[in-house]
Design an enzyme around this catalytic site. Structure first.
Site, short mmCIF file in Angstrom:
data_model
loop_
_atom_site.label_atom_id
_atom_site.label_comp_id
_atom_site.label_asym_id
_atom_site.label_seq_id
_atom_site.Cartn_x
_atom_site.Cartn_y
_atom_site.Cartn_z
N GLN A 156 -49.39 3.92 -5.73
CA GLN A 156 -49.89 3.40 -7.01
C GLN A 156 -51.35 2.93 -6.89
OE1 GLN A 156 -48.92 3.38 -10.04
NE2 GLN A 156 -46.80 4.05 -9.87
N SER A 157 -52.12 3.58 -6.04
CA SER A 157 -53.47 3.12 -5.72
C SER A 157 -54.43 3.08 -6.91
CB SER A 157 -54.04 4.05 -4.64
OG SER A 157 -55.44 3.94 -4.59
N ASN A 158 -55.13 1.94 -7.03
CA ASN A 158 -56.19 1.82 -8.04
C ASN A 158 -57.42 2.63 -7.62
OD1 ASN A 158 -54.68 -0.27 -9.36
ND2 ASN A 158 -55.33 -1.63 -7.71
N CYS A 183 -57.45 5.41 -5.94
CA CYS A 183 -57.23 6.83 -6.20
C CYS A 183 -57.37 7.13 -7.70
CB CYS A 183 -55.87 7.29 -5.68
SG CYS A 183 -55.87 7.45 -3.88
#
Ligand SMILES: *Cc1c(COP(=O)(O)O)cnc(C)c1O
Length: 353
Positions: free
Chosen positions: A82-84, A86
């Site tokens: 759930q990377s911000n 990325c």
């Protein structure tokens, strides 16, 4: 060194205009008991305006200029599911006509569904590869090297030119030779001091969630030059202090070098606490959920479950424990991440009863 000279040094690095600055800096008036005698401010870097906002979009203004200068047409990066980082990278890449390839590691037990940032990645048509990983840990460069190599080969076979951006845009490496993310956060530091100067406030502390080190490194460098009385406290969200401290120090020192500054960053300039790691990276605990509820109800501001909720839990607990002095002026940096509230719905439902 004066502010104008520091700005000049930063401006030698080109940037792509992706966000609107300055972001708001406001007092948080309801969160603390006035008897605590501490003034608390929030720097709203969740409102940068690129995609859902966040600290990564400041960094990307410089990083995307590097991508364009190197004439890449595919941008590869990696982080957690759930990377911000990325998401923001994919959004910036798309806006500039560059294809985003994201390698997303399952570092926590969230379902692999199209939700939160993964939904936004999907809408952006980022190419997404999901890989297994250890729970509660962020992915190290060593672990990822083989996978990156493999994806890079694929991209070359498609006949494209890849740019590989290191996780979080912090530690120089892969295609990014300079600490561009941290340089962007020196600029953010200048902005904070300027905004507070207008209110005739000198901050004694800047507090924020520290994950890959660029945000803290940049703020430390800005403070060291423009406001040596201001300390920067990073709240670790993934790694223990012992492992993370040398990384932040390295990025800060690389930043000093890149800007050709006449200062030395000492070990004790990097102030970090890992007392609030909880169960590890990206794992929602009752304390974090309750902190997010408190700030939402008192200030109408939503923090995120992975970074800022954890950092605010730490800050409020430290205030409670008397870590700060009466009359302290503390700036909390809201670094974004709010789209990740949604995939954590189950955790919120179980902790907020
Ligand atoms: C990446 C991130 C951070 C940490 O910033 P670093 O520069 O990687 O230390 C903090 N908050 C949010 C919301 C983030 O996405």
């Amino acid at each position: 060194m004066r502010q104008e000279e520091l700005k000049k040094r930063i401006n030698q690095y080109s940037r792509v205009n992706l966000i609107s600055l300055p972001t708001p800096l406001l007092p948080l008036e309801n969160l603390l008991d006035p008897r605590q005698n501490i003034r608390l401010f929030i720097k709203r870097d969740d409102l940068t305006g690129l995609a859902f906002g966040g600290n990564k979009s400041r960094k990307l203004e410089l990083i995307m200029a590097d991508v364009l200068a190197k004439k890449a047409d595919v941008l590869i990066t990696w982080a957690s599911l759930q990377s911000n980082w990325c998401l923001q990278t994919a959004a910036a890449a798309r806006k500039l006509g560059i294809k985003p390839v994201l390698i997303l590691f399952k570092t926590y037990d969230l379902p692999e569904e199209i939700d939160g940032n993964v939904l936004l990645d999907f809408i952006l048509e980022a190419e997404i590869q999901i890989r297994e990983a250890r729970r509660g840990k962020i992915i190290s460069e060593e672990e990822v090297a083989g996978v990156i190599e493999e994806v890079q080969q694929q991209v070359l076979e498609w006949g494209h030119k890849p740019y590989i951006a290191p996780i979080g845009g912090s530690i120089p490496g892969f295609s990014m030779e300079l600490p561009l993310g941290a340089i962007a956060y020196v600029q953010a530091g200048i902005e904070i001091f300027e905004q507070l100067a207008e209110e005739k406030v000198k901050p004694t502390w800047i507090v924020h969630a520290s994950g890959s080190g660029g945000t803290q490194a940049g703020l430390v460098v800005a403070a060291k030059i423009l406001s040596p009385e201001t300390k920067v406290l990073g709240i670790c969200v993934s790694d223990p202090r012992e492992k993370f401290h040398p990384e932040v120090l390295l990025v800060a020192r690389e930043t000093v070098k890149a800007l050709d500054l006449d200062i030395t960053i000492a070990e004790e300039d990097i102030i970090l606490t890992d007392d609030y790691l909880g169960e590890g990276y990206g794992i929602l605990t009752p304390e974090i959920a309750q902190t997010i509820r408190l700030v939402a109800q008192k200030e109408a501001i939503f923090l995120d479950p992975v970074y800022t909720g954890k950092a605010m839990w730490g800050l409020l607990d430290l205030i409670e424990k008397g870590y700060f002095q009466p009359n302290d002026r503390i700036v909390f940096v809201h670094t974004g991440g709010t789209a990740v509230l949604f995939p954590h719905r189950q955790g919120f439902q179980s902790w907020l009863t």
